[in-house]
Scaffold this active site. Structure first.
Site, PDB file in Angstrom:
ATOM      1  N   ARG A 176       9.460  -7.747  -8.894  1.00  0.00           N
ATOM      2  CA  ARG A 176       8.203  -6.380  -8.178  1.00  0.00           C
ATOM      3  C   ARG A 176       7.430  -8.179  -7.906  1.00  0.00           C
ATOM      4  O   ARG A 176       7.351  -8.507  -6.522  1.00  0.00           O
ATOM      5  CB  ARG A 176       7.353  -6.663  -9.316  1.00  0.00           C
ATOM      6  CG  ARG A 176       7.989  -4.917  -9.377  1.00  0.00           C
ATOM      7  CD  ARG A 176       6.989  -4.575  -9.850  1.00  0.00           C
ATOM      8  NE  ARG A 176       7.254  -2.587 -10.409  1.00  0.00           N
ATOM      9  CZ  ARG A 176       7.096  -1.662 -11.521  1.00  0.00           C
ATOM     10  NH1 ARG A 176       5.644  -1.716 -11.300  1.00  0.00           N
ATOM     11  NH2 ARG A 176       7.526  -0.972 -11.795  1.00  0.00           N
ATOM     12  N   HIS A 183      13.025   1.242  -1.661  1.00  0.00           N
ATOM     13  CA  HIS A 183      11.628   1.116  -2.947  1.00  0.00           C
ATOM     14  C   HIS A 183      10.818   1.819  -3.599  1.00  0.00           C
ATOM     15  O   HIS A 183       9.867   2.713  -2.772  1.00  0.00           O
ATOM     16  CB  HIS A 183      10.749  -0.150  -1.947  1.00  0.00           C
ATOM     17  CG  HIS A 183       9.647  -0.845  -2.707  1.00  0.00           C
ATOM     18  ND1 HIS A 183      10.448  -1.686  -3.429  1.00  0.00           N
ATOM     19  CD2 HIS A 183       8.130  -0.423  -3.491  1.00  0.00           C
ATOM     20  CE1 HIS A 183       9.475  -2.420  -4.543  1.00  0.00           C
ATOM     21  NE2 HIS A 183       8.016  -1.895  -3.692  1.00  0.00           N
ATOM     22  N   TYR A 227      -3.496   5.660  10.656  1.00  0.00           N
ATOM     23  CA  TYR A 227      -4.504   4.816  12.083  1.00  0.00           C
ATOM     24  C   TYR A 227      -2.986   3.022  12.655  1.00  0.00           C
ATOM     25  O   TYR A 227      -3.642   2.945  14.277  1.00  0.00           O
ATOM     26  CB  TYR A 227      -5.463   4.509  11.837  1.00  0.00           C
ATOM     27  CG  TYR A 227      -6.067   5.948  11.745  1.00  0.00           C
ATOM     28  CD1 TYR A 227      -6.199   6.699  12.543  1.00  0.00           C
ATOM     29  CD2 TYR A 227      -6.305   6.079  10.122  1.00  0.00           C
ATOM     30  CE1 TYR A 227      -6.652   8.337  11.695  1.00  0.00           C
ATOM     31  CE2 TYR A 227      -7.503   7.430   9.493  1.00  0.00           C
ATOM     32  CZ  TYR A 227      -7.726   8.499  10.739  1.00  0.00           C
ATOM     33  OH  TYR A 227      -8.070   9.766  10.268  1.00  0.00           O
TER      34      TYR A 227
END
Length: 816
Positions: A33, A79, A123
């Site tokens: 990570r 993931h 968006y």
């Protein structure tokens, strides 16, 4: 715990289970990570985002896709975590104020330098940037290893081919369990030059690399101070970088006021929070001189305007802004990356070498892939040409065959002897290949493939050719993407504003007692008296603790404190608390890491460290000369200043210039004068040479660098002193018994001090009883060497009463 094999419950210690679980979690965070791989400079989530976008064919020339679509692709295939961190990672890859060379080209609101959050992923849209293609180049040619994804339904790369040295040019930030990484971004052109240098000279040092890598190149620009500190960072992988906003000073439109305009901010500084911080400081009256504050930033660039009040000093306001706000910040560098799957702190050279090794491996595997493909095609074309050359026989053999398999087998036997693949290619060959033009094309292709195979084999056989390809690749990247440097590297260290700037330059006295107490007193606390007086009380003494050192210095001077064990410590004069005359002082152990039983035996003030030398003398008459610059950076724990012989102590120190003479005086009043230049330059850790031959039981008590045309003032334990012209001391070689400098007796006591004076100074004397006398040097008689002097201070009638320390107060500059 439950056994995975049998399903039965097995007893286990909770400590062991907690330890195992925590270590598994920690390693998962570290490896999977938070930390980047040293080869491609990417964390796993970043690597998966780029690979998924490439899989979606989101090239720079392709239409962008919704960010939600990309995040879904990453989550579904590679993931298995929350969508929020994936989108956050993708946003950072697209922010030009976070990444020096953004790897994602975003459309829509991807946040701002004001820390405005990005729009929701439904968006915004994104695709790969042009430079991101360099991270994925040749991935289809088996250049990197692939491993199964989380559900083993697909494969994903363990690392990207990465033509771009991403770890250094884009940097990385991450917090793992028990460790963190913070690598600053750099300019691609400089990193490319360093790679070229290392390819040409694998033994290049960090200093060599620092000649081309100036320092970090932050996407927000700003200034970075201190090349020397950067060299230490690149050598060790750790350190701190001081950043400062870029500003200009302009006049207001009305022309009646000045305004400071900030056009570049330190990396990761929130502009909106910065402006709010300045406003709060002004409201709270902690920041003076500001009349107005405006944010005039637009699409053309950043512009924060600080308008000043009339008749306000710009430098004063700037110092306050840099001290109290993030306009001056530090970037804590910790170059931690995964090397072979393990976290390692790496130097600049190690990071560059790891990238070079990675590129060598990629080029080798790519060449092997291309060679295998070329050989395969070469083999097929060779078979086609064989068939065309014996076309009639080939056609006859095919006609006679009962089936396609039989025809293939006939072509594999004599007289054709084609391989299985060649025979199949002949059977699949179209009739148009029989034309003369097509035949010539095959012959040309065969020739090109032969040359290509030879070239690829030559590359694999010669490591220098692989390095040449790597050098050409990085050179091409520089030409396409480098652009101009944004951050300016300032050679010297930043003059950081601190409380020292608020402390006026003024003369002050510093005293150190036998018991290790230090104090500072204002010189104005003592009035000037006539010589021969008893003085006034200077400090309370207890347990027979007496003053041993007294100096008159500037509040901004550096004080080099030398101990009897040959060590040196450093303090700023203003760091010593100023108190009343009667205060005992502060233990030295509170300010420096002095050992128990260790005593300060000499103190040298240094306003700067560009004087020529420092002279050090020992109790037994040894002396050495060391450049003062070697004492410019003394740690709190101290440094070795003199390698003492057994039974000896360091007792005196003074600064000196080349060309001067040095005078040493013994307790018995004998002096030796010789040129400073006769002493060799010695390092801090070395020993000394003999300065004066002392009688049995004799002690060296005085050391002074003699400037021509002055007088030497000697003072005895009973307060008798005199001035003697320096011309009366013959210049001889060191190591002799010396000449009489001060005639001593039971009435005068032994010599305790030696000072050079001009006559217009003041003399400050303190007795072992704590009495303090300030008198004019001119009041001390000018006498010859073989005299006892006149009474300068009345130390009292007690047999043990004596002068403890003496110092000279320089007159104001106008009177010198």
């Amino acid at each position: 715990m439950v056994s995975e094999r049998t399903g039965s419950i097995l007893p286990t210690r909770i400590e062991d289970e907690m330890r195992t679980s925590y270590l598994n979690y920690a390693m998962s965070v570290i490896v999977a990570r938070a930390l980047p791989d040293i080869r491609d400079g990417l964390k796993p989530v970043q690597r998966r985002i780029l690979y998924a976008m490439d899989d979606l064919n989101l090239a720079p020339t392709s239409p962008p896709k919704k960010s939600a679509r990309i995040v879904g692709e990453v989550l579904g295939k590679y993931h298995p975590h929350s969508d929020a961190p994936v989108y956050e990672a993708m946003v950072r890859l697209a922010q030009d104020f976070t990444m020096r060379y953004p790897l994602v080209a975003g459309q829509g609101n991807f946040g701002s330098v004001d820390a405005d959050p990005p729009a929701a992923m439904r968006y915004t849209e994104a695709r790969l940037s042009r430079i991101a293609q360099e991270m994925l180049a040749d991935i289809e040619k088996q250049t990197v290893d692939f491993v199964p994804n989380f559900d083993e339904s697909l494969n994903e790369p363990t690392v990207l081919p990465a033509r771009l040295p991403n770890l250094l040019v884009n940097g990385s930030t991450g917090i793992a369990v028990g460790m963190a990484t913070n690598i600053p971004p750099h300019h691609l052109g400089e990193i490319a030059q360093a790679i070229q240098l290392l390819l040409a000279n694998p033994d290049a040092s960090v200093d060599d690399l620092c000649e081309v890598v100036q320092g970090p190149d932050f996407p927000t620009g700003a200034l970075v101070f201190g090349r020397a500190g950067l060299r230490e960072i690149y050598a060790t992988g750790r350190g701190r970088v001081v950043m400062q906003a870029v500003h200009t000073v302009e006049e207001t439109s009305r022309g009646n006021r000045a305004q400071i305009v900030f056009t570049q901010l330190p990396y990761q500084v929130n502009k909106a929070a910065l402006i709010e911080r300045i406003a709060d400081l002004v409201k709270g009256r902690r920041l003076d001189g500001i009349a107005d504050l405006r944010d005039e930033s637009d699409r053309h660039g950043l512009r924060v305007v600080v308008e000043l009040k009339r008749e306000v000093q710009v430098d004063s306001v700037l110092k306050q802004l840099f001290t109290l706000t993030p306009l001056q910040s530090t970037f804590a560098v910790n170059m931690l990356a995964l090397v072979g799957g393990q976290p390692r702190t790496v130097s600049l050279k190690q990071a560059l070498q790891a990238f070079i090794d990675h590129r060598r491996e990629i080029i080798r595997r790519r060449t092997e892939f291309d060679l295998a493909k070329a050989r395969e095609r070469h083999h097929i074309v060779e078979g086609l040409l064989k068939a065309i050359n014996t076309l009639d026989a080939v056609i006859a053999a095919i006609r006679k065959a009962e089936s396609a398999d039989a025809a293939k087998q006939r072509l594999q036997r004599a007289p054709f002897r084609l391989s299985e693949r060649q025979a199949q290619a002949v059977l699949d060959m179209q009739l148009r290949r029989l034309a003369a033009l097509e035949r010539r094309k095959l012959e040309e292709e065969f020739k090109e493939l032969t040359e290509k195979i030879a070239a690829l084999e030559a590359i694999l056989a010669d490591p220098h050719k692989i390095d040449a390809i790597a050098a050409a690749d990085i050179d091409e990247l520089t030409q396409q993407y480098a652009g101009p440097r944004r951050t300016t590297i300032v050679e010297h260290d930043v003059e950081e504003f601190s409380l020292e700037d608020l402390i006026p330059h003024e003369a002050t006295t510093v005293s150190v007692s036998q018991g290790g107490y230090i104090k500072r007193m204002a010189l104005g606390a003592f009035r000037t008296q006539q010589r021969g007086g008893k003085g006034v009380s200077a400090m309370k003494t207890r347990d027979e603790d007496t003053v041993r050192h007294l100096l008159v210095v500037d509040t901004h001077d550096n004080l080099l404190l030398f101990t009897d064990r040959g060590r040196v410590f450093s303090l700023k004069a203003h760091e010593i608390a100023e108190r009343t005359r009667e205060w005992r002082g502060l233990p030295l152990a509170n300010l420096i890491q002095i050992d128990a039983g260790e005593r300060v035996t000499a103190i040298v003030p240094a306003a700067r460290f560009d004087k020529d030398f420092l002279l050090l003398a020992t109790r037994n008459g040894e002396i050495k000369k060391t450049r003062l610059s070697e004492f410019a950076n003394v740690r709190r724990a101290g440094l070795i200043a003199f390698n003492l012989a057994a039974g000896d102590e360091l007792v005196r120190a003074t600064s000196a210039h080349a060309g001067e003479d040095v005078l040493v005086v013994s307790q018995g009043g004998r002096a030796v004068c010789f040129p400073v230049n006769s002493l060799r330059d010695a390092s801090r850790g070395s020993g000394g040479v003999r300065a004066i031959r002392l009688p049995k039981g004799g002690v060296l008590v005085g050391l002074e660098a003699v400037k021509p045309g002055g007088h030497l003032l000697t003072l005895t334990a009973k307060g008798y002193g005199k001035r003697t012209a320096d011309a009366e001391f013959p210049r001889k070689g060191r190591g002799g018994s010396g000449v009489i400098a001060h005639k001593t007796s039971a009435r005068t006591g032994p010599v305790v001090a030696l000072l050079q004076v001009r006559g217009n100074e003041e003399l400050v004397i303190i007795s072992e009883g704590g009495k303090f006398l300030r008198t004019r040097v001119s009041s001390v008689a000018d006498l010859g060497r073989s005299t006892q002097g006149v009474r300068v201070m009345d130390v009292g009638g007690a047999a043990a009463a004596a002068v403890a320390a003496v110092a000279v107060v320089e007159p104001p500059a106008a009177e010198r």
